[in-house]
Design a protein around this motif. Structure first.
Motif, PDB file in Angstrom:
ATOM      1  N   HIS A 179      -1.834 -20.100  -5.304  1.00 57.61           N
ATOM      2  CA  HIS A 179      -2.852 -21.165  -4.774  1.00 57.61           C
ATOM      3  C   HIS A 179      -3.540 -20.366  -3.438  1.00 57.61           C
ATOM      4  N   VAL A 180      -4.866 -20.445  -3.411  1.00 55.60           N
ATOM      5  CA  VAL A 180      -5.651 -19.855  -2.549  1.00 55.60           C
ATOM      6  C   VAL A 180      -6.204 -20.701  -1.458  1.00 55.60           C
ATOM      7  N   ILE A 181      -6.021 -20.594  -0.121  1.00 49.79           N
ATOM      8  CA  ILE A 181      -6.660 -21.240   0.880  1.00 49.79           C
ATOM      9  C   ILE A 181      -7.754 -20.354   1.582  1.00 49.79           C
TER      10      ILE A 181
ATOM     11  N   PRO B 266     -27.819 -17.414   4.840  1.00 51.71           N
ATOM     12  CA  PRO B 266     -28.410 -16.624   3.596  1.00 51.71           C
ATOM     13  C   PRO B 266     -27.584 -15.592   2.867  1.00 51.71           C
ATOM     14  N   GLY B 267     -27.638 -15.654   1.674  1.00 56.91           N
ATOM     15  CA  GLY B 267     -26.755 -14.812   0.950  1.00 56.91           C
ATOM     16  C   GLY B 267     -25.372 -15.339   0.366  1.00 56.91           C
ATOM     17  N   TYR B 268     -25.180 -16.514   1.115  1.00 55.90           N
ATOM     18  CA  TYR B 268     -23.887 -17.402   0.550  1.00 55.90           C
ATOM     19  C   TYR B 268     -24.017 -18.562   0.082  1.00 55.90           C
ATOM     20  N   GLU B 269     -25.339 -18.782  -0.259  1.00 56.07           N
ATOM     21  CA  GLU B 269     -25.625 -20.046  -0.643  1.00 56.07           C
ATOM     22  C   GLU B 269     -24.827 -20.560  -1.993  1.00 56.07           C
ATOM     23  N   ASP B 270     -24.104 -19.720  -2.709  1.00 58.39           N
ATOM     24  CA  ASP B 270     -23.381 -20.073  -3.953  1.00 58.39           C
ATOM     25  C   ASP B 270     -21.761 -19.951  -3.643  1.00 58.39           C
ATOM     26  N   MET B 271     -21.584 -19.599  -2.603  1.00 60.02           N
ATOM     27  CA  MET B 271     -20.244 -19.460  -1.967  1.00 60.02           C
ATOM     28  C   MET B 271     -19.523 -20.945  -2.319  1.00 60.02           C
ATOM     29  N   ALA B 272     -19.860 -21.918  -2.046  1.00 60.89           N
ATOM     30  CA  ALA B 272     -19.023 -23.198  -2.151  1.00 60.89           C
ATOM     31  C   ALA B 272     -18.815 -23.642  -3.371  1.00 60.89           C
ATOM     32  N   ARG B 273     -19.841 -23.286  -4.344  1.00 60.13           N
ATOM     33  CA  ARG B 273     -19.605 -23.491  -5.862  1.00 60.13           C
ATOM     34  C   ARG B 273     -18.622 -22.440  -6.343  1.00 60.13           C
ATOM     35  N   PHE B 274     -18.604 -21.405  -5.819  1.00 57.52           N
ATOM     36  CA  PHE B 274     -17.504 -20.203  -6.114  1.00 57.52           C
ATOM     37  C   PHE B 274     -16.195 -20.784  -5.797  1.00 57.52           C
ATOM     38  N   LEU B 275     -16.148 -21.432  -4.713  1.00 56.77           N
ATOM     39  CA  LEU B 275     -14.641 -21.795  -4.111  1.00 56.77           C
ATOM     40  C   LEU B 275     -14.061 -22.980  -4.957  1.00 56.77           C
ATOM     41  N   ALA B 276     -15.197 -23.961  -5.285  1.00 56.98           N
ATOM     42  CA  ALA B 276     -14.931 -25.011  -6.295  1.00 56.98           C
ATOM     43  C   ALA B 276     -14.477 -24.585  -7.777  1.00 56.98           C
ATOM     44  N   GLU B 277     -15.287 -23.444  -8.266  1.00 58.72           N
ATOM     45  CA  GLU B 277     -14.763 -23.085  -9.493  1.00 58.72           C
ATOM     46  C   GLU B 277     -13.405 -22.449  -9.516  1.00 58.72           C
ATOM     47  N   ASN B 278     -13.017 -21.990  -8.510  1.00 58.18           N
ATOM     48  CA  ASN B 278     -11.567 -21.204  -8.426  1.00 58.18           C
ATOM     49  C   ASN B 278     -10.589 -22.015  -7.760  1.00 58.18           C
ATOM     50  N   ARG B 279     -10.941 -23.447  -7.685  1.00 53.60           N
ATOM     51  CA  ARG B 279      -9.888 -24.612  -7.086  1.00 53.60           C
ATOM     52  C   ARG B 279      -9.490 -23.947  -5.657  1.00 53.60           C
ATOM     53  N   VAL B 280     -10.199 -23.484  -4.873  1.00 56.16           N
ATOM     54  CA  VAL B 280      -9.715 -22.977  -3.477  1.00 56.16           C
ATOM     55  C   VAL B 280      -9.550 -24.026  -2.771  1.00 56.16           C
ATOM     56  N   GLU B 281      -8.667 -24.231  -2.031  1.00 56.10           N
ATOM     57  CA  GLU B 281      -8.452 -25.171  -0.770  1.00 56.10           C
ATOM     58  C   GLU B 281      -9.215 -24.699   0.359  1.00 56.10           C
ATOM     59  N   ILE B 282     -10.001 -25.701   0.977  1.00 56.93           N
ATOM     60  CA  ILE B 282     -10.853 -25.380   1.946  1.00 56.93           C
ATOM     61  C   ILE B 282     -10.226 -25.845   3.498  1.00 56.93           C
ATOM     62  N   THR B 283      -9.809 -25.023   4.143  1.00 60.68           N
ATOM     63  CA  THR B 283      -9.278 -25.636   5.436  1.00 60.68           C
ATOM     64  C   THR B 283     -10.543 -25.053   6.838  1.00 60.68           C
ATOM     65  N   ALA B 284     -11.160 -26.139   7.127  1.00 59.81           N
ATOM     66  CA  ALA B 284     -12.451 -25.796   7.921  1.00 59.81           C
ATOM     67  C   ALA B 284     -12.564 -26.418   9.265  1.00 59.81           C
ATOM     68  N   SER B 285     -13.167 -25.500  10.116  1.00 61.51           N
ATOM     69  CA  SER B 285     -12.798 -25.810  11.418  1.00 61.51           C
ATOM     70  C   SER B 285     -14.065 -26.778  11.876  1.00 61.51           C
ATOM     71  N   LEU B 286     -13.686 -27.815  12.617  1.00 66.12           N
ATOM     72  CA  LEU B 286     -14.660 -28.550  12.992  1.00 66.12           C
ATOM     73  C   LEU B 286     -13.896 -29.332  14.453  1.00 66.12           C
ATOM     74  N   PRO B 287     -14.250 -28.709  15.429  1.00 66.23           N
ATOM     75  CA  PRO B 287     -13.296 -29.226  16.762  1.00 66.23           C
ATOM     76  C   PRO B 287     -13.723 -30.317  17.328  1.00 66.23           C
ATOM     77  N   CYS B 288     -14.845 -31.243  16.692  1.00 65.97           N
ATOM     78  CA  CYS B 288     -15.011 -32.278  17.370  1.00 65.97           C
ATOM     79  C   CYS B 288     -15.869 -33.077  16.316  1.00 65.97           C
ATOM     80  N   TYR B 289     -16.151 -34.274  16.263  1.00 71.83           N
ATOM     81  CA  TYR B 289     -16.903 -34.859  15.403  1.00 71.83           C
ATOM     82  C   TYR B 289     -18.329 -35.318  16.402  1.00 71.83           C
ATOM     83  N   LEU B 290     -18.585 -34.914  17.361  1.00 65.07           N
ATOM     84  CA  LEU B 290     -19.725 -35.069  18.302  1.00 65.07           C
ATOM     85  C   LEU B 290     -20.444 -33.738  18.476  1.00 65.07           C
ATOM     86  N   GLU B 291     -21.596 -33.874  18.385  1.00 67.26           N
ATOM     87  CA  GLU B 291     -22.459 -32.822  18.131  1.00 67.26           C
ATOM     88  C   GLU B 291     -22.427 -31.962  19.512  1.00 67.26           C
TER      89      GLU B 291
END
Length: 330
Positions: A101-103, A114-139
């Motif tokens: 299992h990959v995180i 630029p150059g990473y436009e298909d990265m999200a689809r690659f992660l989905a195709e390989n069923r990679v769990e994404i843990t993403a930094s979003l330190p607040c929900y305010l801009e």
């Protein structure tokens, strides 16, 4: 000079932090390098666009061989922006073929570069769990900590991930990570998760699975900021005052091994940045037996109070929800 670009700050030459030993090794957390498209003020790795450290292909092969030998169930990829390593896709695909299992610890904005436009689809195709930094929900808060325009790019990336099925109740898991703006403990994880979900759903129609709250550990870039402001000792005292012994059972260093971009091993990512090697001496992954870690001592120092203060902190978020009567018990 430390490899992270900052001269090391000695938190304490010795520590009274309790001794810890390892359980069975379950997770290999691999730092693929310090190259990143961002330079965040809280980053304990001091990653950024000008960093050149990146794991090479032979070391990637060493990681894969270690996973296979130890039948390790989880590969946790971090950086920098791990996706910027030229061997990232090969490592992910090869690990998945092993049944691992990959995180991916993603900063979100890399998915909009630029150059990473298909990265999200690659992660989905390989069923990679994404843990993403979003330190607040305010801009304003996010841009203050991570740079101008980061919040909007992060929202765009989250929308793209939702369209692929991430964070929608499917098998594609999307977790967000909160860390405080300064030298304070994170708020209760459960309540903050509810606030995140409500705000992101109402304002942006974005969903995710879990929110993980992490304490900022007083090392590297964050420690130097605190020292410059004269607040480092104050923060260390805060962590000590909120030490909760119950968290010792669940700290991630008991089941996770950290690997740096050159293949050397540490008990955790924070020890890696402080050059505190696993087992008391510098060891390379290629020379180790993954089945011999149970019972081994864990290198500890005063920064370990950051993982055990209050509700606790790990790469999987809070360790428990302590009652007021338990806080400060040592």
């Amino acid at each position: 000079m430390a490899i992270s670009g900052f001269p090391p700050i000695e938190i304490a030459p010795a520590t009274d932090f309790p001794a810890l030993t390892r359980d069975r090794l379950e997770t290999l957390q691999v730092n693929l390098g310090y190259l990143c498209n961002q330079s965040c003020t809280h980053c304990h790795v001091a990653a950024g666009p000008k960093r050149t450290e990146n794991m090479d292909r032979p070391t990637v092969e060493t990681v894969l061989a270690f996973l296979a030998r130890g039948r390790i169930s989880v590969l946790d990829l971090t950086g920098g922006a791990p996706e910027m390593n030229p061997h990232f896709r090969y490592l992910v695909e090869s690990a998945r073929k092993l049944g691992v299992h990959v995180i991916d610890r993603c900063n979100l904005t890399i998915l909009e570069e630029p150059g990473y436009e298909d990265m999200a689809r690659f992660l989905a195709e390989n069923r990679v769990e994404i843990t993403a930094s979003l330190p607040c929900y305010l801009e304003d808060n996010v841009d203050r900590q991570r740079g101008r325009g980061v919040f909007r790019a992060s929202i765009a990336a989250l929308k793209s991930l939702n369209r692929l099925g991430y964070g929608t109740g499917s098998r594609l898991k999307l977790n967000l990570v909160f860390n405080p703006q300064g030298p304070v403990l994170p708020p209760p994880q459960k309540e903050l998760e509810a606030a995140y979900k409500q705000h992101l759903r109402e304002q942006f129609d974005i969903g995710f699975d879990r929110l993980y709250t992490l304490a900022n550990l007083p090392i590297q870039r964050f420690a130097h900021t605190l020292a410059r402001e004269g607040r480092l000792d104050e923060y260390l005292a805060l962590l000590r005052a909120h030490f909760d012994r119950a968290n010792l059972e669940a700290v991630m260093c008991r089941s996770t091994l950290s690997v740096d971009w050159q293949g050397y091993v540490y008990d955790c990512d924070f020890n890696q940045m402080l050059h505190l090697p696993q087992g008391g001496g510098r060891k390379h992954l290629r020379d180790l037996d993954p089945n011999t870690f149970t019972g081994a001592p864990i290198a500890v120092a005063d920064h370990c109070y950051g993982c055990t203060a209050g509700q606790g902190s790990s790469c999987r978020g809070a360790l428990n929800t302590p009652s007021p009567s338990r806080r400060g018990q040592g």
